[in-house]
Design a protein around this motif. Structure first.
Motif, PDB file in Angstrom:
ATOM      1  N   ARG A  86      -2.708  10.792   4.419  1.00 55.12           N
ATOM      2  CA  ARG A  86      -2.933  11.914   5.332  1.00 55.12           C
ATOM      3  C   ARG A  86      -4.425  11.989   5.631  1.00 55.12           C
ATOM      4  N   GLU A 145       3.579  15.426  12.510  1.00 52.93           N
ATOM      5  CA  GLU A 145       4.618  15.737  11.533  1.00 52.93           C
ATOM      6  C   GLU A 145       5.838  16.354  12.225  1.00 52.93           C
ATOM      7  N   GLN A 183       2.523  17.834   1.488  1.00 48.94           N
ATOM      8  CA  GLN A 183       1.256  17.299   1.989  1.00 48.94           C
ATOM      9  C   GLN A 183       0.115  17.774   1.088  1.00 48.94           C
ATOM     10  N   TYR A 230      -0.502  11.518  11.351  1.00 47.70           N
ATOM     11  CA  TYR A 230      -0.392  10.453  10.374  1.00 47.70           C
ATOM     12  C   TYR A 230      -0.560   9.113  11.071  1.00 47.70           C
TER      13      TYR A 230
END
Length: 798
Positions: A47, A76, A688, A88
């Protein structure tokens, strides 16, 4: 507040993003760039940002397109740009695409550091070839072999320097094995029609370390290919030195094209009278003439450091006795300047130096080079925006020239975790240089090998990374010059030098009318704003400039070193009031003194050092703070799991990761966190992880105070009972016009705080501050600065 212009949430790679006011428009208007599919599995292991806005999405798509290891960018699944969806990166998209995935459009292949493991049957192998470059292998896989999904190859070979030893093309990827030391490389095709034959997409995960440094630069061996191998792949254009100045400028300087000129020095006294051969050079200068040179031991030069005050007597002794030496001198000494009369600028560049009438930047920009084989330089860019020419009088030079536009010099540095302690040119060339044409630098760019022989003059434009290795005894002269083809960069260097005489001399005495008009339209006009105030002294370097400011232990009267211990020794040079620290190993211990062997190239002086001048280095089990990867600005709590005799350490971080082979500059003593200290806290949400700028607002009064801190985030949210493993210290940076609070210590030892604003960021990391009360201060350390959000609510101004 101005400081809120900077987003205060940072993810695991510590990349800070800048908000933009236009949030959702891009995702809606540019939705055609995104593919469609279903939910996203947990493939995302790197990330790198949160709460992206329009500018951020464009930025990261652009970064992905310019990275050889990035195949796409996704938002996401539960978020969008407007409400804080994270981004990402993928190294392989395949079945992981969603309706919010952008797939690369500029690369047919994505790079992976590792090997496609072939099954015992070998049925997935289409063919194996030994006659293709990496670029050609891409064409073969994409256009000639319809079943090809990837090709894999071992990297290093002393022959055929422009291509891998062999390339294996495969129709399926059934197993992929990452390569820790870059022995194998693989390219996977970015073609949705063929992606179904990638059977192990979970093994092609995005690795931020590979993205930052695609090739592991372990500088260990010294096997250099013979010159004949470099000649075989040398395709640099050769032209006569009789080309006119105008033609040379139009064909080579203006388009920034390296080229080799032939015959430039044939009429120089240095060539015709052989004045620069060592046997003729030695008696020409007095023994006390000062030169910039390296003189080694009995067999080789043992480092890349120059002695700027080497005596000619010592140099000639090395010349005549076969002792290793290397002269790389700018001809400062009045006696040495007679060499200037024995050559001239090559005719194609004569009259083309915009610096010709300027005061020197840092001495004359020419260098006289004499030395044996095995010497040279690692990758670098020449200074001050200048182009360069280099003429070989005797010997051969192996040049590695990296592609135009490739600027990431850090990719080419020797990795200290897997290299010899002090890499020399042969180590670099045997690991990085030898593979330059087999490596892709930027998308579609490859290194180039050139062999320069006596009588040839190479031209290298500004900004082009390059390196040089000498085959056998070599004599050369090289000079940098400021080309009008690079006027924007030259003007920037001239103005930002801060020297009024330099820019005035160039503007009024060198530039023509059109050139003056151009610089007046540049960002560096008017130049007066960059002039240095001669009445204001330069700042001292910030404390971080010296690794010894990261002590492991202060002196403990109860401590005594043991034989074999690694320690640091405090010493000073004669006439020097400044203390220095050097790493050493304890040889013997007697009473309260120790005999040591230095590890840092400091000669052993035969002294016994009292314990009070020693401090301990970490042992296994010690709790320390360490820099992740050995080169970041973040410090994490860690435990030493292995201490090696070569002064490197393996550590296990409190948050779970590990690092191997960290050097001394990446370790320091761990202190408990203190109230009011600015830190970053690791937060986890929806699977995350990201780091949040915070401050310690309270310390528990319990016995376990280190594990009971209360943390306040930049947005005011407080979290209690935060364990120290979720905190890290960082080196904070501040911007011009940013609001800050400056802490000072009064005569009574109490902290006082003053609100102000950053007016200047010094080159050495210190800051100038203008206070709200009208006062000002200069050269303030970052340690004395805080963001206003880090102060307690209702704090009083002095």
């Amino acid at each position: 507040m101005k400081s809120m212009r900077r987003l205060r949430i940072v993810l695991a790679t510590s990349l800070v993003v800048t908000p933009s006011a236009r949030c959702a428009g891009l995702a809606q208007s540019d939705s055609s760039s995104f593919s469609s599919s279903s939910s996203v599995p947990p493939i995302y292991t790197a990330r790198f940002t949160s709460v992206p806005f329009e500018a951020d999405l464009l930025q990261f798509v652009e970064k992905c397109e310019s990275s050889i290891s990035c195949a796409g960018v996704s938002i996401e699944p539960k978020g969008d740009i407007a409400d804080g969806g994270r981004l990402y990166r993928h190294s392989f998209v395949g079945s992981y695409r969603t309706s919010k995935t952008y797939e690369t459009r500029k690369k047919d292949f994505t790079y992976h550091r590792g090997e496609v493991r072939i099954s015992p049957s070998g049925e997935e192998v289409i063919e194996v070839r030994e006659d293709v470059t990496v670029a050609q292998a891409k064409d073969v896989c994409k256009s000639l072999l319809s079943d090809c999904v990837a090709f894999t190859y071992p990297v290093r070979s002393l022959t055929n320097l422009d291509r891998p030893p062999k390339v294996t093309f495969v129709s399926e990827v059934r197993e992929f094995i990452p390569s820790m030391f870059d022995e194998w490389r693989t390219y996977v095709i970015n073609d949705p029609a063929r992606e179904g034959r990638i059977k192990v997409p979970d093994q092609l995960r995005y690795d931020r370390r590979v993205a930052a440094n695609p090739y592991r630069t372990c500088c260990k061996g010294e096997d250099i290919p013979p010159m004949e191998e470099v000649v075989k792949v040398d395709t640099l254009e050769r032209i006569s030195c009789d080309i006119s100045r105008e033609e040379f400028f139009l064909k080579y300087e203006l388009p920034r094209r390296p080229v080799m000129l032939v015959g430039c020095g044939k009429d120089w006294p240095a060539v015709k009278e052989q004045k620069w051969l060592p046997r003729n050079l030695a008696p020409r200068f007095g023994n006390r003439t000062v030169w910039r040179a390296r003189i080694g031991g009995e067999e080789r030069l043992n480092n890349e450091d120059y002695n700027h005050n080497a005596r000619w007597g010592d140099v000639t002794e090395a010349m005549l006795t076969g002792k290793p030496y290397y002269i790389f001198d700018q001809l400062y000494d009045p006696e040495a300047k007679i060499i200037d009369d024995e050559y001239e600028d090559p005719k194609p560049v004569q009259g083309g130096d915009l610096f010709q009438k300027l005061p020197y930047f840092n001495g004359p920009l020419r260098w006289f080079c004499v030395g044996p084989g095995g010497t040279g330089t690692m990758s670098h860019v020449d200074p001050y925006g200048t182009d360069a020419w280099n003429t070989v009088i005797k010997g051969h030079k192996w040049w590695v020239i990296f592609p135009e536009g490739f600027k990431d010099e850090a990719q080419l540095h020797c990795d200290p975790s897997c290299s010899v302690k002090d890499p020399l040119s042969p180590h670099w060339y045997a690991s990085v240089g030898i593979n330059a044409a087999r490596s892709e630098y930027g998308v579609g760019g490859y290194g180039q090998h050139v062999l320069q022989k006596a009588g040839e003059t190479i031209y290298i434009p500004d900004g082009q990374l390059h390196s040089v290795y000498n085959y056998g005894e070599t004599i050369a002269i090289t000079k940098n010059f400021a080309s009008a083809a690079n006027l924007d960069e030259i003007w920037m260097e001239t103005v930002t030098s801060g020297d009024r005489d330099k820019w005035r001399s160039m503007y009024y005495h060198t530039l023509n009318r059109a050139q003056r008009r151009r610089v007046r339209q540049s960002p560096y006009w008017p130049p007066g704003q960059w002039e240095e105030d001669k009445s204001v002294p330069d700042c001292d370097n910030d404390e971080d400039a010296d690794s010894t400011d990261f002590p492991m232990r202060e002196y403990d009267p109860k401590w005594a070193p043991q034989i074999g211990d690694l320690v640091e020794v405090e010493y000073s040079f004669a006439g020097d009031d400044v203390s220095h620290w050097a790493m050493a190993r304890v040889l013997t211990v007697q009473d309260s003194a120790a005999d040591v062997e230095f590890l840092d190239n400091k000669p052993n002086d035969g002294k016994d050092y009292q314990f009070e001048f020693l401090r301990a280095l970490p042992k296994e089990g010690d709790v320390v703070e360490a820099q992740s990867g050995g080169n970041s600005i973040e410090w994490y709590k860690a435990t030493v799991v292995k201490a090696y005799l070569n002064a490197t350490w393996d550590v296990h971080y409190a948050h779970g990761d590990m690092d191997f082979g960290l050097t001394r500059v990446s370790l320091r003593e761990h202190f408990p966190f203190s109230k009011g200290e600015m830190v970053q806290m690791l937060r986890r949400k929806d699977g995350q992880e990201y780091w949040v700028d915070s401050t310690i607002s309270d310390i528990s009064s319990t016995a376990d105070a280190k594990e009971g801190v209360t943390v306040k985030h930049f947005d005011g949210k407080e979290v209690e009972d935060v364990p120290s493993k979720l905190l890290r210290r960082v080196r904070w940076y501040f911007e011009i016009d940013e609001d800050v609070v400056v802490s000072t210590v009064s005569d009574y030892g109490e902290d006082s705080f003053y609100k102000g604003r950053v007016t200047n960021v010094r080159k050495n990391g210190r800051y100038d501050i203008f206070f709200d009360d009208g006062d000002s201060d200069s050269c303030v350390s970052w340690r004395a600065l805080r963001f206003p959000w880090a102060m307690e609510d209702g704090w009083d101004e002095e």
